[in-house]
Write a protein that holds these residues in place. Structure first.
Motif, PDB file in Angstrom:
ATOM      1  N   SER A 168      50.442  24.502  47.705  1.00  0.00           N
ATOM      2  CA  SER A 168      50.219  25.393  46.567  1.00  0.00           C
ATOM      3  C   SER A 168      51.289  26.464  46.432  1.00  0.00           C
ATOM      4  CB  SER A 168      48.857  26.066  46.712  1.00  0.00           C
ATOM      5  OG  SER A 168      48.886  26.943  47.817  1.00  0.00           O
ATOM      6  N   GLU A 185      50.051  26.340  34.683  1.00  0.00           N
ATOM      7  CA  GLU A 185      49.770  25.471  35.821  1.00  0.00           C
ATOM      8  C   GLU A 185      49.860  26.266  37.117  1.00  0.00           C
ATOM      9  OE1 GLU A 185      52.256  21.997  35.833  1.00  0.00           O
ATOM     10  OE2 GLU A 185      51.545  21.365  33.862  1.00  0.00           O
ATOM     11  N   CYS A 186      49.173  25.775  38.115  1.00  0.00           N
ATOM     12  CA  CYS A 186      49.231  26.362  39.443  1.00  0.00           C
ATOM     13  C   CYS A 186      50.187  25.510  40.274  1.00  0.00           C
ATOM     14  CB  CYS A 186      47.834  26.376  40.053  1.00  0.00           C
ATOM     15  SG  CYS A 186      47.725  27.442  41.467  1.00  0.00           S
ATOM     16  N   ARG A 240      49.641  22.157  42.720  1.00  0.00           N
ATOM     17  CA  ARG A 240      48.239  21.691  42.622  1.00  0.00           C
ATOM     18  C   ARG A 240      48.069  20.818  41.384  1.00  0.00           C
ATOM     19  NH1 ARG A 240      44.780  24.348  46.193  1.00  0.00           N
ATOM     20  NH2 ARG A 240      45.556  26.325  46.989  1.00  0.00           N
ATOM     21  N   TYR A 261      43.486  22.708  38.453  1.00  0.00           N
ATOM     22  CA  TYR A 261      43.835  24.066  38.877  1.00  0.00           C
ATOM     23  C   TYR A 261      44.711  24.764  37.839  1.00  0.00           C
ATOM     24  CZ  TYR A 261      42.140  22.631  43.443  1.00  0.00           C
ATOM     25  OH  TYR A 261      41.349  22.188  44.466  1.00  0.00           O
ATOM     26  N   GLN A 263      46.396  29.020  36.704  1.00  0.00           N
ATOM     27  CA  GLN A 263      46.519  30.460  36.878  1.00  0.00           C
ATOM     28  C   GLN A 263      46.426  31.095  35.500  1.00  0.00           C
ATOM     29  OE1 GLN A 263      50.360  30.286  39.289  1.00  0.00           O
ATOM     30  NE2 GLN A 263      49.482  32.228  39.950  1.00  0.00           N
ATOM     31  N   CYS A 319      45.226  30.934  42.118  1.00  0.00           N
ATOM     32  CA  CYS A 319      44.871  29.635  41.514  1.00  0.00           C
ATOM     33  C   CYS A 319      43.363  29.485  41.371  1.00  0.00           C
ATOM     34  CB  CYS A 319      45.392  28.493  42.383  1.00  0.00           C
ATOM     35  SG  CYS A 319      47.175  28.396  42.476  1.00  0.00           S
ATOM     36  N   GLU A 361      40.159  26.963  40.260  1.00  0.00           N
ATOM     37  CA  GLU A 361      39.772  25.565  40.082  1.00  0.00           C
ATOM     38  C   GLU A 361      38.741  25.527  38.965  1.00  0.00           C
ATOM     39  OE1 GLU A 361      38.234  21.675  42.596  1.00  0.00           O
ATOM     40  OE2 GLU A 361      38.033  23.654  43.502  1.00  0.00           O
TER      41      GLU A 361
END
Length: 186
Positions: free
Chosen positions: A39, A83-84, A87, A92, A94, A174, A176
């Motif tokens: 990550s 996007e994270c 991941r 996932y 942000q 992050c 989910e």
């Protein structure tokens, strides 16, 4: 001409946001130890829908605004989803919130920055960097993270702007997405 100028401003704004996200991703938003090697060291912030996470990051921005202790006007920027790194982008994400703050009086810009720097530690934030940036203007900048809340913030004091302002970007760890939900991008 206005459309081209507006597009240029959007491109610059997105580039600055990407730069802030990159900087914040490595500024210590990793203090909790719950990140995994895939990550890029960004901690898990929990489970949330994109909309709820966006509302939460805007609330953090409002709290930061209050810590300046100076009257003024914040911009009306909205949170976004990205996007994270490292991941699965289907699960996932942000959130980030770029915004700015214009003190009611230009001569209170230094005070707003100093108050923010002084107040952050008492509210769970660790100041990772404070000093001039590498720009031509040598803007005063501050980078801090809150390991408990899983947020980072980048603040740049832009004295030479017309009008002068603080430019802030708050970014989360992050998230989910809950089972059965999809990551919404906005």
């Amino acid at each position: 001409m206005k459309i081209k100028q507006g597009a240029a401003v959007l491109v610059v704004s997105l580039a600055l946001t990407a730069l802030a996200l990159t900087a914040l991703g490595g500024c210590g938003l990793t203090g909790s130890g719950d990140a995994d090697p895939g990550s890029d060291g960004i901690p898990l912030a929990g489970t949330s829908t994109s909309r709820d996470a966006a509302a939460a990051v805007e609330k953090v921005s409002a709290e930061l605004r209050g810590l300046t202790g100076v009257e003024g006007k914040p911009s009306e920027g909205l949170a976004g989803v990205t996007e994270c790194p490292g991941r699965d982008p289907a699960r996932y994400f942000q959130v980030f919130h770029p915004w700015s703050f214009h003190p009611a009086s230009d001569d209170r810009l230094d005070e707003a920055m100093e108050r923010l720097k002084a107040a952050l530690p008492a509210h769970g934030w660790k100041v990772a960097r404070y000093g001039p940036d590498t720009s031509q203007n040598k803007n005063l900048s501050l980078t801090a993270d809150n390991g408990e809340k899983k947020y980072g913030v980048s603040v740049v004091q832009m004295k030479k702007n017309d009008p002068p302002k603080l430019s802030l970007t708050v970014v989360s760890g992050c998230y989910e997405v809950p089972e059965g939900k999809e990551v919404e991008r906005f």
